[in-house]
Design an enzyme around this catalytic site. Structure first.
Site, short mmCIF file in Angstrom:
data_model
loop_
_atom_site.label_atom_id
_atom_site.label_comp_id
_atom_site.label_asym_id
_atom_site.label_seq_id
_atom_site.Cartn_x
_atom_site.Cartn_y
_atom_site.Cartn_z
N ASP A 472 26.93 16.75 11.77
CA ASP A 472 25.57 17.29 11.74
C ASP A 472 24.89 17.23 10.38
OD1 ASP A 472 25.44 18.10 14.31
OD2 ASP A 472 25.78 20.22 13.90
O1 CEZ Z 1 28.38 22.78 13.89
C1 CEZ Z 1 29.18 21.76 14.45
C2 CEZ Z 1 28.39 21.16 15.57
O2 CEZ Z 1 28.13 22.14 16.55
O3 CEZ Z 1 29.52 20.77 13.50
C3 CEZ Z 1 30.18 19.62 13.99
C4 CEZ Z 1 29.37 18.94 15.08
O4 CEZ Z 1 30.04 17.82 15.60
C5 CEZ Z 1 29.08 19.94 16.16
O5 CEZ Z 1 28.28 19.34 17.15
C6 CEZ Z 1 30.45 18.68 12.83
O6 CEZ Z 1 29.31 18.51 12.08
O7 CEZ Z 1 25.73 22.58 8.98
C7 CEZ Z 1 25.74 22.53 10.18
O8 CEZ Z 1 24.69 22.41 10.84
C8 CEZ Z 1 27.10 22.55 10.84
O9 CEZ Z 1 27.25 21.32 11.41
C9 CEZ Z 1 27.38 23.65 11.84
O10 CEZ Z 1 26.31 23.87 12.67
C10 CEZ Z 1 28.65 23.38 12.62
C11 CEZ Z 1 29.43 24.66 12.64
O11 CEZ Z 1 30.68 24.45 13.11
C12 CEZ Z 1 28.77 25.80 13.41
O12 CEZ Z 1 29.39 26.10 14.59
#
Ligand code: CEZ
Length: 796
Positions: A472
């Protein structure tokens, strides 16, 4: 000090100071609560968007759940003060806010309740938290027992703060008719539309009891006074709660029961805590849960959890692994798959991966999820960033940021569903389009998703990353429209080859042929543009700079780029060996394998927001378990079963005091990460995020069933190919599959050169059993060659 009890279905921690954030969690379809061993809680419910009914004292701004961080005295929690009315001595259960050293302590989260027992100076408090199976409320049973030899006069004071409910309007009072404290508020808003939109909100937080308190208080401040929460003024000098209210002050449910307990005597009080829209809802809930049939409520919530415990059970030489995999892992998978992580717009990749695990628990859900995701796809084939679960839901936060990987998960989830169920009718099932009329088959939807993905590439033919892929916060590699994702190149190639097999089986040779060629061409490009000498680069930035390469001082080697190179077949034997060596040298930590290293210590504007996260936390080089699970999948894929198991095993906290103290969590869930940056920040390395929302659970479950135990579905049967670790002499498991039951006994036999499989005492030719008969039980004996000396040395 800490171990599984009740055959692995419950855990016991006997020291509240060992891992202060150690917690258990409960949920139903409408709410969840994570309770720490010291009494703090994080809880939320759907209304229809996620909301809280117990708040922190002031608003720090929008944030995720942060269970990694220390709780503070005024953090929401559920606390029970006990005062000896003769001596004035005070303690509180579970532990906060008084923090008196208990004579004995046991925090015991179970599958469908959380219990806690605290004993101090001859008084014992037994607490039990349960949830209704389908309403938003916490049901507390608190029993105070005099375990001493002489009579005792005690005041028992449950203290449930509601916190800072609203800057517009908040307060509270005791409602004698309901026998409840009502903490009232108005959800803040500014736009007039929101006045009408907010009408349904549950702006009351109530604490009701099954018996009238002797005294009460509703103002948190009046209760606390100068003494502080550890020694509240209201409980000093034998005083009683004054019956005050809260007028635009922090409200709390505080009830005082004066109990006279003979030796051996005990009193039980049941409490109900939660949100409500109005008083009639409070009275309806108290009618059901305080005055109703408690046993029936308990049975229903147990049944709800039991429904999700899966169709698989293992007995291996590793008892802690078994306890986790047989109970807590399917529970975690079920939590994700049945609640969608309590959001109305799950990220598409999360939604589909959570459904992937559900295929072993409730495959109908996986089917629905796949079809719902497809029905929100665009006519172009593009898969949206988030899936709307209700007509009034909207795409929010991260779902407004363009990511380019979602097609991959649609393929992977659909293939997993087909493997497990053999239900090929899903391919013909119709699904509409988000921006077009009519509907098309799922088969067409998935194929079109891949065509779209194949078209979103740069001049080299590598997939554009836009503002993120699986990762993300990798939001600035390609925001100018040119940067590409090496991981996505691999994942696309992998997805294309998976889907090509489905097309082939559907006799669509044209699409199958195209996909195979596209997948192979992608592999060539990966090898031409992304191989860095000893490992694969993670991508190429907008300005044409490969990153995740040996010349990078930070973010030098990324795990995902290696794992998926193995999955898509880009890495030949030599490259594989080099990659594994590099991973061992640079990414292995004592607490699992890091997502990349070294962690970034400063912003890289051509990589993005992840480089601003704290080094070793989350996507900045932690042991990110989801990425570790992909690595384990890749290792099984290339027959590295021992390594794969080590990677899986490292994700589990050991049920012993030392590991719990370091990781700071109980072995009841896999967290999304453990802190990495082992070389940069050794003091905090290994510490758990304590966040149990993670796609890891689904992947872990699938790998245990289909790879470690090796029972995986094919188009017309089941493959039997266990890859148990070489130090396991034997393991047994039971698994239901397409209506049949498989009881499997895997044993090493010395002198054997090839695996031998007997089914119902008859040898199986090869490793595929065709035509599995529903209703039948298969007795399977697998003999695998014992460990040779050569192997022992290699793995030693
Ligand atoms: O969220 C996860 C996502 O829900 O991070 C994963 C992704 O594959 C998942 O879909 C890897 O990036 O900074 C952010 O926005 C983070 O990316 C968080 O939102 C992250 C955390 O684990 C929160 O649950």
């Amino acid at each position: 000090m800490a171990d599984f009890i009740d055959n692995g279905t419950r855990f016991r921690l006997t020291d509240p100071t060992l891992a202060p954030a150690a917690a258990g969690y409960l949920w139903n379809r409408r709410m969840m609560i994570q309770m720490t061993c010291r009494g703090y809680a994080v809880s939320q419910y759907m209304d229809p968007e996620p909301r809280k009914y117990a708040h922190v004292p002031t608003i720090a701004g929008q944030t995720f759940m942060q269970p990694e961080h220390r709780y503070f005295a005024h953090h929401p929690g559920r606390f029970f003060y006990v005062r000896d009315n003769r001596s004035g001595a005070l303690f509180s259960a579970p532990h906060e806010p008084v923090r008196a050293r208990p004579d004995s302590f046991a925090f015991e989260p179970g599958l469908s309740d959380i219990r806690c027992t605290v004993e101090k100076d001859g008084l014992r408090v037994d607490l039990c938290l349960e949830l209704p199976d389908d309403d938003v409320a916490e049901i507390w049973t608190a029993t105070v027992t005099n375990v001493g030899e002489t009579g005792r006069d005690v005041s028992f004071v449950p203290y449930f703060p509601a916190g800072y409910m609203s800057w517009m309007n908040m307060g509270g009072h005791f409602d004698p008719e309901l026998g409840a404290v009502l903490c009232t508020s108005v959800t803040p808003y500014q736009a007039v539309e929101d006045y009408f939109r907010n009408q349904h909100l549950k702006d009351i937080t109530f604490l009701a009891a099954d018996r009238r308190p002797d005294h009460f208080e509703v103002s948190q401040q009046a209760f606390e006074g100068e003494g502080g929460l550890a020694d509240p003024s209201a409980l000093q000098a034998g005083g009683n709660l004054k019956g005050g209210d809260a007028c635009y002050e922090l409200p709390a449910g505080i009830l005082q029961y004066d109990l006279s307990l003979p030796a051996g005597g005990s009193e039980c009080i049941r409490l109900l805590f939660g949100p409500a829209r109005d008083t009639s809802e409070v009275s309806e809930l108290t009618g059901k849960y305080l005055r109703g049939d408690a046993e029936a409520v308990r049975r229903a919530s147990r049944a709800y959890i039991a429904d999700g415990l899966g169709s698989f059970e293992i007995e291996s030489p590793d008892g802690a692994f078994d306890a986790f995999v047989n109970n807590w892992l399917p529970r975690q998978v079920y939590y994700h798959g049945d609640t969608n992580r309590l959001t109305t717009d799950p990220q598409t990749r999360n939604y589909l991966q959570d459904a992937l695990g559900m295929v072993f628990i409730r495959p109908e859900t996986t089917r629905e999820v796949i079809l719902r995701a497809a029905s929100q796809q665009f006519v172009s084939g593009k898969v949206p960033d988030g899936i709307l679960l209700r007509a009034d839901a909207t795409l929010k936060y991260i779902n407004q940021v363009p990511h380019t990987d979602h097609a991959v998960w649609l393929v992977i989830a659909t293939c997993a569903y087909l493997d497990e169920t053999g239900d090929r009718s899903i391919l013909a099932a119709p699904a509409g389009w988000a921006d077009g009329a009519g509907s098309d088959s799922l088969y067409e939807h998935v194929s079109r998703a891949l065509r779209f993905l194949a078209g979103e590439v740069d001049e080299r033919g590598l997939p554009l990353i836009a503002q993120g892929d699986w990762n993300d916060p990798m939001n600035m590699v390609g925001y100018k429209g040119r940067g590409v994702s090496g991981w996505l190149a691999e994942a696309s190639s992998y997805a294309m080859s998976l889907w090509a097999d489905i097309c082939e089986a559907e006799a669509d040779h044209e699409t199958a042929g195209w996909l195979k060629r596209a997948s192979d061409a992608m592999v060539e490009r990966i090898n031409a543009h992304l191989w860095d000498g000893n490992w694969y680069a993670r991508g190429i930035t907008d300005d044409g700079a490969p990153f995740g390469v040996s010349s990078d001082p930070e973010g030098r080697i990324y795990l995902n780029a290696q794992s998926w190179a193995m999955l898509c077949g880009a890495a030949d034997a030599d490259r594989k060996a080099r990659m594994l060596r590099a991973i061992d040298e640079q990414l292995e930590t004592p607490w699992g394998v890091a997502m990349f290293a070294p962690a970034y210590t400063r912003m890289r504007e051509d990589v993005g927001r992840l480089t601003q996260k704290w080094p070793g936390s989350a996507e900045n080089g932690s042991v990110y378990n989801h990425a570790a699970a992909f690595y384990a999948a890749a290792l099984y894929h290339v027959d590295e079963g021992d390594r794969a198991f080590r990677v899986l095993r490292a994700m589990l906290t050991e049920p012993d005091a030392d590991d719990i103290a370091v990781r700071g969590q109980l072995p009841l869930y896999i967290p999304n990460y453990y802190r990495g940056a082992w070389h940069q920040h050794p003091r905090t390395a290994g510490r758990s995020s304590n966040l149990f929302n993670t796609g890891t659970a689904s992947w872990f479950y699938r790998l245990v069933i289909e790879q470690l135990c090796g029972l995986r579905g094919t188009r017309d049967g089941i493959v039997i190919a266990p890859q148990i670790p070489s130090d396991w002499q034997r393991c047994r498991f039971r698994r239901t599959f397409r209506g049949a039951t498989f009881k499997v006994d895997v044993e090493r036999a010395e002198g054997l050169t090839d695996r031998m499989i007997d089914i119902d005492s008859r040898p199986l030719d090869g490793d595929v059993l065709r035509r599995v008969e529903p209703g039948r039980t298969y007795d399977v004996k697998v003999k695998i060659p014992g460990q040779t000396q050569q192997q022992a040395q290699r793995h030693g």
